[in-house]
Design a protein around this motif. Structure first.
Motif, PDB file in Angstrom:
ATOM      1  N   ILE A 126      83.398  17.604  91.037  1.00  0.00           N
ATOM      2  CA  ILE A 126      82.381  18.060  90.088  1.00  0.00           C
ATOM      3  C   ILE A 126      82.898  19.169  89.178  1.00  0.00           C
ATOM      4  O   ILE A 126      82.636  19.169  87.969  1.00  0.00           O
ATOM      5  N   CYS A 127      83.646  20.113  89.737  1.00  0.00           N
ATOM      6  CA  CYS A 127      84.080  21.285  88.972  1.00  0.00           C
ATOM      7  C   CYS A 127      85.426  21.100  88.292  1.00  0.00           C
ATOM      8  O   CYS A 127      85.693  21.739  87.273  1.00  0.00           O
ATOM      9  N   LYS A 128      86.285  20.259  88.855  1.00  0.00           N
ATOM     10  CA  LYS A 128      87.607  20.032  88.259  1.00  0.00           C
ATOM     11  C   LYS A 128      87.917  18.537  88.213  1.00  0.00           C
ATOM     12  O   LYS A 128      88.885  18.069  88.824  1.00  0.00           O
ATOM     13  N   PRO A 129      87.089  17.760  87.511  1.00  0.00           N
ATOM     14  CA  PRO A 129      87.255  16.299  87.513  1.00  0.00           C
ATOM     15  C   PRO A 129      88.586  15.824  86.934  1.00  0.00           C
ATOM     16  O   PRO A 129      89.113  14.796  87.353  1.00  0.00           O
ATOM     17  N   ARG A 130      89.133  16.561  85.981  1.00  0.00           N
ATOM     18  CA  ARG A 130      90.401  16.144  85.358  1.00  0.00           C
ATOM     19  C   ARG A 130      91.566  16.263  86.321  1.00  0.00           C
ATOM     20  O   ARG A 130      92.560  15.541  86.185  1.00  0.00           O
ATOM     21  N   HIS A 131      91.471  17.176  87.270  1.00  0.00           N
ATOM     22  CA  HIS A 131      92.577  17.395  88.204  1.00  0.00           C
ATOM     23  C   HIS A 131      92.316  16.770  89.576  1.00  0.00           C
ATOM     24  O   HIS A 131      93.152  16.871  90.462  1.00  0.00           O
ATOM     25  N   TYR A 132      91.149  16.139  89.727  1.00  0.00           N
ATOM     26  CA  TYR A 132      90.745  15.636  91.044  1.00  0.00           C
ATOM     27  C   TYR A 132      91.753  14.647  91.619  1.00  0.00           C
ATOM     28  O   TYR A 132      92.217  14.801  92.750  1.00  0.00           O
ATOM     29  N   SER A 133      92.089  13.624  90.841  1.00  0.00           N
ATOM     30  CA  SER A 133      92.974  12.573  91.358  1.00  0.00           C
ATOM     31  C   SER A 133      94.381  13.081  91.623  1.00  0.00           C
ATOM     32  O   SER A 133      95.094  12.536  92.475  1.00  0.00           O
TER      33      SER A 133
END
Length: 314
Positions: A126-133
């Motif tokens: 939720i807070c860091k979706p761009r770095h999640y994967s």
């Protein structure tokens, strides 16, 4: 109520629920139903996640870990508990008693670690979706799960060894439905205060640290959600709500059971009954709370119903 003498001097006698001996036969029926639902629900969740490649994601790997832990946790105690209630099989050998003393608290610690990892997963999603994967990959998830297992083993092994090294100076009759750390400790000779202090400290650290970190992750999530539109809030709130529900269901009864057994104000049968339910209710409800509220699993179930020729209601 009288109990049979131990045929083996190193065996223990489990009384079940003191004060409710006459009702135990009937209490076993809802217990057996809950155990069956817990086993069926968690096995179904494990098979479902394994079968569908679209569910091979960190969040579902964590759900699989939770389901596996719940299966082992319930199976390590419930079959013996049901045999006590139905067949008056009160005797348990030393090895079986030690196994229960080890697996119950260690799996509790592992589950606390998995719940913490799931909270971190929601925070990253939720807070860091761009770095999640990039951050939470499959191997990373496996390492976090392994760390939870190692932590649980490292904490509980010394406590179990401390109890088993003590000699027993009273009849080995344990007023509980399974070999619980404090109930076995009460049978020991000598000074048991160090064992008791270590047990309380370990439980407080596990629960306290886990709950604080989980709460911190959701405070950060709520801050981010508060900056979003109402429509954007609904999905993360729904996902987080199911995890918060499971977390509360896990921690609150467990804490109640752990701390009330050290006081005299709560009737013995009440805290023992609560301790038994702590091993049944969360594993029974976790697959439904998490699984049925996860959209990907819902869609998989709907596809399965269509393939079976059953048209789901719209």
């Amino acid at each position: 109520m009288s109990y049979p003498n131990c045929s083996n001097p190193s065996s223990f006698i489990l009384t079940g629920i003191p004060g409710l001996e006459d009702a135990q036969f009937w209490i076993a029926f809802p217990f057996c139903t809950m155990y069956f639902m817990a086993v069926l629900g968690n096995i179904t969740l494990l098979l479902l996640i394994r079968r569908d490649p679209s569910l091979h994601l960190p969040m579902f790997y964590l759900l699989s870990m939770l389901a596996a832990v719940d299966l082992v946790l319930t199976t390590s105690t419930m079959p013996k508990l049901l045999s006590i209630f139905w067949f008056q099989s009160h005797e348990i050998n030393f090895e079986g008693c030690v196994a229960q003393m080890f697996f119950t608290p260690s799996l509790f610690t592992v589950e606390s670690g998995v719940l913490l990892t799931m909270a971190c997963d929601r925070y990253l999603a939720i807070c860091k979706p761009r770095h999640y994967s990039a951050i939470l990959t499959g191997p990373t998830t496996a390492k976090l799960g392994l760390a939870a297992v190692v932590c649980g083993t490292a904490i509980v092994t010394p406590l179990t060894c401390m109890v088993t090294s003590l000699s027993s100076c009273s009849p080995r009759v344990t007023h509980h439905s399974y070999c619980q750390h404090m109930s076995v400790l009460k049978l020991a000779c000598g000074d048991t205060q160090p064992n008791s202090i270590c047990g309380i400290t370990a439980a407080t650290l596990v629960v306290g640290l886990g709950s604080i970190l989980i709460a911190a992750s959701y405070i950060l999530i709520l801050r981010i959600i508060g900056l979003s539109s109402r429509e954007a809030c609904l999905k993360p709130l729904s996902t987080c709500g199911s995890h918060i529900g499971v977390t509360l269901l896990f921690y609150i009864p467990g804490l109640f059971s752990f701390y009330t057994q050290r006081g005299q104000s709560i009737p013995a049968h009440l805290h023992i009954l609560m301790a038994d339910l702590c091993l049944l209710v969360p594993p029974m409800l976790n697959p439904f709370i998490h699984g049925m509220r996860t959209r990907a699993i819902q869609e998989w179930m709907l596809r399965l119903l269509w393939q079976k020729g059953i048209k789901p209601r719209s």
